[in-house]
Design a protein around this motif. Structure first.
Motif, PDB file in Angstrom:
ATOM      1  N   GLU A  17       5.005  -8.088 -11.070  1.00 34.24           N
ATOM      2  CA  GLU A  17       3.788  -7.705 -11.907  1.00 34.24           C
ATOM      3  C   GLU A  17       2.558  -8.449 -11.360  1.00 34.24           C
ATOM      4  O   GLU A  17       2.203  -9.648 -11.044  1.00 34.24           O
ATOM      5  N   VAL A  18       1.491  -7.320 -11.246  1.00 32.91           N
ATOM      6  CA  VAL A  18       0.354  -7.681 -10.671  1.00 32.91           C
ATOM      7  C   VAL A  18      -0.521  -7.729 -11.602  1.00 32.91           C
ATOM      8  O   VAL A  18      -1.467  -8.682 -11.767  1.00 32.91           O
ATOM      9  N   LEU A  19      -0.860  -6.628 -12.292  1.00 30.83           N
ATOM     10  CA  LEU A  19      -1.818  -6.626 -13.367  1.00 30.83           C
ATOM     11  C   LEU A  19      -1.138  -7.153 -14.818  1.00 30.83           C
ATOM     12  O   LEU A  19      -0.181  -6.770 -15.271  1.00 30.83           O
ATOM     13  N   GLY A  36     -13.568  -9.460  -7.299  1.00 38.96           N
ATOM     14  CA  GLY A  36     -12.424  -9.948  -7.288  1.00 38.96           C
ATOM     15  C   GLY A  36     -12.009 -10.484  -5.760  1.00 38.96           C
ATOM     16  O   GLY A  36     -12.135  -9.471  -5.051  1.00 38.96           O
ATOM     17  N   ALA A  37     -11.424 -11.452  -5.619  1.00 44.18           N
ATOM     18  CA  ALA A  37     -10.830 -11.940  -4.234  1.00 44.18           C
ATOM     19  C   ALA A  37      -9.941 -10.901  -3.773  1.00 44.18           C
ATOM     20  O   ALA A  37      -9.311 -10.088  -4.434  1.00 44.18           O
ATOM     21  N   ASN A  38      -9.571 -10.887  -2.476  1.00 49.62           N
ATOM     22  CA  ASN A  38      -8.524 -10.364  -1.961  1.00 49.62           C
ATOM     23  C   ASN A  38      -7.080 -10.667  -2.561  1.00 49.62           C
ATOM     24  O   ASN A  38      -6.681 -11.843  -2.902  1.00 49.62           O
ATOM     25  N   GLY A  39      -6.448  -9.594  -3.133  1.00 54.97           N
ATOM     26  CA  GLY A  39      -5.171  -9.745  -3.648  1.00 54.97           C
ATOM     27  C   GLY A  39      -5.103 -10.003  -5.085  1.00 54.97           C
ATOM     28  O   GLY A  39      -4.089 -10.237  -5.931  1.00 54.97           O
ATOM     29  N   SER A  40      -6.217  -9.859  -5.714  1.00 57.08           N
ATOM     30  CA  SER A  40      -6.461 -10.142  -7.051  1.00 57.08           C
ATOM     31  C   SER A  40      -6.088  -8.996  -8.219  1.00 57.08           C
ATOM     32  O   SER A  40      -5.877  -9.197  -9.330  1.00 57.08           O
ATOM     33  N   GLY A  41      -5.675  -7.783  -7.271  1.00 58.79           N
ATOM     34  CA  GLY A  41      -5.473  -6.734  -7.861  1.00 58.79           C
ATOM     35  C   GLY A  41      -6.234  -5.447  -8.179  1.00 58.79           C
ATOM     36  O   GLY A  41      -6.065  -4.566  -9.179  1.00 58.79           O
ATOM     37  N   LYS A  42      -7.307  -5.435  -7.549  1.00 56.68           N
ATOM     38  CA  LYS A  42      -8.435  -4.479  -7.687  1.00 56.68           C
ATOM     39  C   LYS A  42      -8.045  -3.142  -7.295  1.00 56.68           C
ATOM     40  O   LYS A  42      -8.014  -2.130  -8.021  1.00 56.68           O
ATOM     41  N   THR A  43      -7.104  -3.081  -6.166  1.00 57.20           N
ATOM     42  CA  THR A  43      -6.453  -1.766  -5.554  1.00 57.20           C
ATOM     43  C   THR A  43      -5.403  -1.108  -6.679  1.00 57.20           C
ATOM     44  O   THR A  43      -5.501  -0.132  -7.112  1.00 57.20           O
ATOM     45  N   THR A  44      -4.534  -2.248  -7.210  1.00 55.60           N
ATOM     46  CA  THR A  44      -3.427  -1.703  -8.086  1.00 55.60           C
ATOM     47  C   THR A  44      -4.367  -1.351  -9.485  1.00 55.60           C
ATOM     48  O   THR A  44      -3.678  -0.497 -10.010  1.00 55.60           O
ATOM     49  N   THR A  45      -5.508  -1.907  -9.796  1.00 56.03           N
ATOM     50  CA  THR A  45      -5.918  -1.330 -10.946  1.00 56.03           C
ATOM     51  C   THR A  45      -6.342   0.291 -10.790  1.00 56.03           C
ATOM     52  O   THR A  45      -5.939   1.124 -11.665  1.00 56.03           O
ATOM     53  N   LEU A  46      -7.067   0.660  -9.714  1.00 57.90           N
ATOM     54  CA  LEU A  46      -7.389   1.943  -9.505  1.00 57.90           C
ATOM     55  C   LEU A  46      -6.181   2.736  -9.182  1.00 57.90           C
ATOM     56  O   LEU A  46      -6.012   3.918  -9.876  1.00 57.90           O
ATOM     57  N   ARG A  47      -5.043   2.088  -8.575  1.00 49.46           N
ATOM     58  CA  ARG A  47      -3.618   2.967  -8.415  1.00 49.46           C
ATOM     59  C   ARG A  47      -3.068   3.237  -9.851  1.00 49.46           C
ATOM     60  O   ARG A  47      -2.610   4.235 -10.066  1.00 49.46           O
ATOM     61  N   ALA A  48      -3.180   2.249 -10.813  1.00 49.54           N
ATOM     62  CA  ALA A  48      -2.607   2.316 -12.258  1.00 49.54           C
ATOM     63  C   ALA A  48      -3.428   3.315 -12.888  1.00 49.54           C
ATOM     64  O   ALA A  48      -2.544   4.231 -13.503  1.00 49.54           O
ATOM     65  N   PRO A  83      -9.607   6.200  -2.171  1.00 48.75           N
ATOM     66  CA  PRO A  83      -8.920   5.013  -1.905  1.00 48.75           C
ATOM     67  C   PRO A  83      -9.630   4.168  -0.878  1.00 48.75           C
ATOM     68  O   PRO A  83     -10.399   4.510   0.046  1.00 48.75           O
ATOM     69  N   GLN A  84      -8.934   3.036  -0.911  1.00 46.20           N
ATOM     70  CA  GLN A  84      -9.312   1.870   0.216  1.00 46.20           C
ATOM     71  C   GLN A  84      -9.348   2.529   1.619  1.00 46.20           C
ATOM     72  O   GLN A  84      -7.970   3.084   1.915  1.00 46.20           O
ATOM     73  N   GLY A  85      -9.988   2.325   2.632  1.00 46.85           N
ATOM     74  CA  GLY A  85      -9.554   2.754   3.850  1.00 46.85           C
ATOM     75  C   GLY A  85      -9.793   4.035   4.191  1.00 46.85           C
ATOM     76  O   GLY A  85      -8.894   4.632   4.625  1.00 46.85           O
TER      77      GLY A  85
HETATM   78  N1  LIG Z   1       3.000  -1.891  -2.107  1.00 49.07           N
HETATM   79  C1  LIG Z   1       2.949  -3.327  -2.751  1.00 49.07           C
HETATM   80  N2  LIG Z   1       4.396  -3.645  -2.776  1.00 49.07           N
HETATM   81  C2  LIG Z   1       4.362  -5.027  -3.353  1.00 49.07           C
HETATM   82  N3  LIG Z   1       3.308  -5.775  -3.384  1.00 49.07           N
HETATM   83  C3  LIG Z   1       2.334  -5.228  -3.351  1.00 49.07           C
HETATM   84  C4  LIG Z   1       1.893  -3.903  -2.908  1.00 49.07           C
HETATM   85  N4  LIG Z   1       0.548  -3.608  -2.709  1.00 49.07           N
HETATM   86  C5  LIG Z   1      -0.049  -4.699  -3.216  1.00 49.07           C
HETATM   87  N5  LIG Z   1       0.867  -5.822  -3.656  1.00 49.07           N
HETATM   88  C6  LIG Z   1       0.678  -7.117  -4.193  1.00 49.07           C
HETATM   89  O1  LIG Z   1      -0.242  -7.229  -5.345  1.00 49.07           O
HETATM   90  C7  LIG Z   1      -1.225  -7.786  -5.291  1.00 49.07           C
HETATM   91  C8  LIG Z   1      -2.562  -7.271  -5.493  1.00 49.07           C
HETATM   92  O2  LIG Z   1      -3.008  -6.303  -4.377  1.00 49.07           O
HETATM   93  P1  LIG Z   1      -4.197  -5.384  -4.334  1.00 49.07           P
HETATM   94  O3  LIG Z   1      -4.178  -4.835  -5.932  1.00 49.07           O
HETATM   95  O4  LIG Z   1      -4.036  -4.687  -3.272  1.00 49.07           O
HETATM   96  O5  LIG Z   1      -5.199  -6.583  -4.520  1.00 49.07           O
HETATM   97  P2  LIG Z   1      -6.774  -6.453  -4.186  1.00 49.07           P
HETATM   98  O6  LIG Z   1      -7.216  -4.865  -3.966  1.00 49.07           O
HETATM   99  O7  LIG Z   1      -7.603  -6.967  -4.993  1.00 49.07           O
HETATM  100  O8  LIG Z   1      -6.868  -7.152  -2.735  1.00 49.07           O
HETATM  101  C9  LIG Z   1      -1.232  -8.801  -4.011  1.00 49.07           C
HETATM  102  O9  LIG Z   1      -0.380  -9.700  -4.357  1.00 49.07           O
HETATM  103  C10 LIG Z   1      -0.417  -7.814  -3.027  1.00 49.07           C
HETATM  104  O10 LIG Z   1       0.476  -8.585  -2.139  1.00 49.07           O
END
Ligand SMILES: Nc1ncnc2c1ncn2[C@@H]1O[C@H](COP(=O)(O)OP(=O)(O)O)[C@@H](O)[C@H]1O
Ligand SMILES: [Mg+2]
Length: 235
Positions: A17-19, A36-48, A83-85
């Protein structure tokens, strides 16, 4: 009512669970930043929001639930995702990428919009017949943004637009985002590590820490918040 209203949003990857249940909203015409720092869930938020990961919770866009909707349904509803990148097809030309961005549209003004974005980003006009993959990082990021705008979205999700770009290019890019918001009224949700530039164009913002929102406020409040200043503004 907000343009985008998110309540108790949870998301993750399989058992991870990320978010952990976040609440936020974007009003019509706003630029909202998620820091948010690296790995905080920013990309996951947008993907959600875009239907690219498993979620639970409420996501209401323009009065309609888009929770659990597929990416193409979210796009059809008026949400564009950069998307990122970068988000370009590298072996298509600049113009083909832009036309691809308009694929959901039924109107006949695609040509007019193409010219508008060429005007906004003259570098793209110069390179309209070149393959996207051969362009610089900054040019590809501009293309990704222009491509998203070709869908005439009401809300654009931008994932770290500054990533990998030189400071001067990033400054120009954020200025253009601010212009787009002001001139077209397009609402934006931007996730960024470059807090200074993001807060300069933002209305409001949130700070995400390991999948939870820990601070929220107006851009001015965030820029004046001691924790935010230490963590993201390097002051
Ligand atoms: N495809 C994936 N499978 C498993 N874990 C993932 C995946 N993508 C990201 N994560 C994990 O989810 C957390 C949040 O990632 P991410 O949303 O990319 O953070 P941010 O964009 O803030 O750097 C991190 O701990 C990362 O390792
Ligand atoms: Mg990310």
């Amino acid at each position: 009512m907000s343009l985008l209203e998110v309540r108790s949003l949870r998301a993750g990857y399989g058992p991870v669970e990320v978010l952990r249940g976040i609440d936020f909203h974007v009003d019509e015409g706003e630029v909202v930043v998620i820091l948010g720092a690296n790995g905080s869930g920013k990309t996951t938020t947008l993907r959600a929001l875009s239907g690219m990961v498993e979620t639970s919770g409420e996501v209401v866009f323009d009065g309609r639930s888009i929770a659990g909707a597929r990416p193409e349904q979210v796009a059809q509803a008026g949400v564009a995702h950069v998307p990122q990148g970068r988000g370009t097809v590298t072996d298509l030309t600049v113009e083909e990428n832009l036309r691809l961005g308009a694929y959901t549209r039924r109107d006949k003004e695609v040509g007019t919009d193409l010219e508008r974005w060429y005007e906004m980003f003259p570098r793209l006009a110069e390179r309209r017949q070149q393959q996207a993959g051969g362009m610089s990082g900054g040019e590809q990021q501009m293309l990704a943004i222009a491509r998203a705008m070709m869908a005439r979205p009401r809300l654009v999700l931008l994932d770290e637009p500054s990533l990998g770009l030189a400071p001067l290019i990033t400054q120009g890019l954020f200025r253009t985002l601010g212009d787009m918001n002001r001139d077209l009224g397009t609402s934006m949700l931007v996730v960024e590590q470059n807090a200074t530039l993001a807060l300069a164009i933002a209305t409001r913002g949130y700070v995400l820490e390991t999948g939870e929102i820990v601070v929220e406020g107006t851009a001015t409040e965030l820029a004046g918040n001691d924790d935010v200043r230490k963590a993201y503004l390097g002051i």
